[in-house]
Design a protein around this motif. Structure first.
Motif, PDB file in Angstrom:
ATOM      1  N   ASP A 130       0.819  -1.216   0.000  1.00  0.00           N
ATOM      2  CA  ASP A 130       0.000   0.000   0.000  1.00  0.00           C
ATOM      3  C   ASP A 130       0.850   1.263   0.000  1.00  0.00           C
ATOM      4  O   ASP A 130       0.388   2.323   0.430  1.00  0.00           O
ATOM      5  CB  ASP A 130      -0.914   0.018   1.231  1.00  0.00           C
ATOM      6  CG  ASP A 130      -1.975  -1.069   1.190  1.00  0.00           C
ATOM      7  OD1 ASP A 130      -2.354  -1.466   0.068  1.00  0.00           O
ATOM      8  OD2 ASP A 130      -2.421  -1.515   2.259  1.00  0.00           O
ATOM      9  N   ALA A 132       2.496   4.695  -0.545  1.00  0.00           N
ATOM     10  CA  ALA A 132       1.981   5.932  -1.148  1.00  0.00           C
ATOM     11  C   ALA A 132       2.857   6.378  -2.312  1.00  0.00           C
ATOM     12  O   ALA A 132       2.394   7.075  -3.214  1.00  0.00           O
ATOM     13  CB  ALA A 132       1.906   7.028  -0.094  1.00  0.00           C
ATOM     14  N   GLU A 133       4.104   5.963  -2.298  1.00  0.00           N
ATOM     15  CA  GLU A 133       5.034   6.343  -3.365  1.00  0.00           C
ATOM     16  C   GLU A 133       4.777   5.448  -4.579  1.00  0.00           C
ATOM     17  O   GLU A 133       4.583   4.245  -4.439  1.00  0.00           O
ATOM     18  CB  GLU A 133       6.485   6.200  -2.896  1.00  0.00           C
ATOM     19  CG  GLU A 133       6.837   7.083  -1.719  1.00  0.00           C
ATOM     20  CD  GLU A 133       6.374   6.518  -0.378  1.00  0.00           C
ATOM     21  OE1 GLU A 133       6.393   7.256   0.613  1.00  0.00           O
ATOM     22  OE2 GLU A 133       5.978   5.330  -0.320  1.00  0.00           O
ATOM     23  N   GLN A 159       0.325   2.300  -6.892  1.00  0.00           N
ATOM     24  CA  GLN A 159       0.395   3.297  -5.816  1.00  0.00           C
ATOM     25  C   GLN A 159      -0.801   3.097  -4.891  1.00  0.00           C
ATOM     26  O   GLN A 159      -1.919   2.844  -5.346  1.00  0.00           O
ATOM     27  CB  GLN A 159       0.387   4.700  -6.406  1.00  0.00           C
ATOM     28  CG  GLN A 159       0.630   5.799  -5.404  1.00  0.00           C
ATOM     29  CD  GLN A 159       0.760   7.164  -6.070  1.00  0.00           C
ATOM     30  OE1 GLN A 159       0.300   7.385  -7.183  1.00  0.00           O
ATOM     31  NE2 GLN A 159       1.403   8.085  -5.370  1.00  0.00           N
ATOM     32  N   ASN A 160      -0.558   3.196  -3.581  1.00  0.00           N
ATOM     33  CA  ASN A 160      -1.613   3.058  -2.570  1.00  0.00           C
ATOM     34  C   ASN A 160      -2.399   1.752  -2.728  1.00  0.00           C
ATOM     35  O   ASN A 160      -3.608   1.717  -2.515  1.00  0.00           O
ATOM     36  CB  ASN A 160      -2.577   4.251  -2.629  1.00  0.00           C
ATOM     37  CG  ASN A 160      -1.890   5.550  -2.295  1.00  0.00           C
ATOM     38  OD1 ASN A 160      -1.080   5.623  -1.382  1.00  0.00           O
ATOM     39  ND2 ASN A 160      -2.206   6.585  -3.054  1.00  0.00           N
ATOM     40  N   GLY A 161      -1.722   0.692  -3.138  1.00  0.00           N
ATOM     41  CA  GLY A 161      -2.373  -0.599  -3.303  1.00  0.00           C
ATOM     42  C   GLY A 161      -3.179  -0.744  -4.589  1.00  0.00           C
ATOM     43  O   GLY A 161      -3.772  -1.782  -4.833  1.00  0.00           O
ATOM     44  N   ASN A 162      -3.200   0.308  -5.399  1.00  0.00           N
ATOM     45  CA  ASN A 162      -3.935   0.275  -6.664  1.00  0.00           C
ATOM     46  C   ASN A 162      -2.988   0.007  -7.828  1.00  0.00           C
ATOM     47  O   ASN A 162      -1.891   0.564  -7.876  1.00  0.00           O
ATOM     48  CB  ASN A 162      -4.663   1.601  -6.897  1.00  0.00           C
ATOM     49  CG  ASN A 162      -5.685   1.882  -5.821  1.00  0.00           C
ATOM     50  OD1 ASN A 162      -6.490   1.028  -5.480  1.00  0.00           O
ATOM     51  ND2 ASN A 162      -5.641   3.075  -5.256  1.00  0.00           N
TER      52      ASN A 162
END
Length: 185
Positions: A130, A132-133, A159-162
Motif C-alpha cells: 500500500d 503511497a510512493e 500506488q496506494n495498493g492500486n
C-alpha cells in the motif's frame, strides 16, 4: 499520477524501439548483456530528453538513478532478467521499496512468461503493498519455445495498493503497424 511519471512512461516506451538489440531475420536472439545495455540506453535517453542526469550502479548499487541539476533524485530504476515470481532470487522490488521515499517514483523493468503473467504481476504488487510512493512496473511479456519470444510490453502504475495498466504495446519494433521497422512481408 504526476506529470513527470507520465512523461517518463511515454518517452521510455517510445525509446524502447530505438537502437533495438534485435533485427528480424538477422539477429532474433539477444543476450542478457545486450538487454541490460538496451535498458541502460533507454534510461539514459529518456532521462536526457527530460533534462535530467543518469547515474548507473549508484546509490547502493541501484541499476540507475535519475537526478536533477540539484542532485535531487527523481527516480530509482532496477531491472531483472528473472521473472518477478521468483521472489527469493529477485530482490530488486524490495530494494526499490526500501528507497522509495528518496525519489519521486521508482521503476522496475522485468520479463514475464505469458503462462505466469498474473503471478508475476501479483508478486510485484504484493511486495509494493500500500505504499503511497508510486512504482512504474514495465513487464516484457514472452512466450517460451526453447527461448523467449517477446510479444508485449505492458506498463503499470502501482500506488496506494492500486494497480493500473497505463500502456500496452508490441515488444518488438517490427510488429508495430505503420512504423518504419514494420515487417511488411
Amino acid at each position: 499520477m504526476k506529470i513527470i511519471t507520465r512523461d517518463f512512461i511515454s518517452i521510455f516506451n517510445a525509446f524502447w524501439y530505438r537502437d533495438f538489440p534485435l533485427a528480424k531475420d538477422f539477429k532474433e536472439i539477444g543476450t542478457r548483456a545486450e538487454w541490460t545495455i538496451h535498458l541502460g540506453v533507454c534510461t539514459r535517453a529518456t532521462s536526457d530528453l527530460l533534462g535530467y542526469f543518469t547515474y548507473f550502479e549508484s546509490g547502493g548499487r541501484t541499476d540507475a538513478v535519475i537526478k536533477d541539476n540539484n542532485e535531487e533524485t527523481i527516480a530509482n530504476l532496477e531491472w531483472e532478467w528473472k521473472e518477478p515470481r521468483f521472489i527469493a532470487k529477485v530482490n530488486e522490488v524490495r530494494q526499490l521499496y526500501d528507497n522509495r521515499e528518496s525519489c519521486q517514483f521508482s521503476v522496475f523493468v522485468s520479463y514475464s512468461d505469458d503462462r505466469y503473467h498474473d503471478i508475476n504481476l501479483k508478486a510485484v504488487v504484493d511486495q509494493w503493498g500500500d505504499a503511497a510512493e508510486p512504482l512504474v512496473l514495465i513487464l516484457i511479456r514472452f512466450k517460451r519455445k526453447n527461448r523467449r519470444l517477446f510479444d508485449l510490453m505492458e506498463t503499470y502504475h502501482i500506488q496506494n495498493g492500486n494497480v493500473r495498466k497505463v500502456k500496452k504495446q508490441k515488444a518488438l519494433p517490427w510488429q508495430v503497424p505503420g512504423k518504419r521497422w514494420e515487417d511488411q512481408r
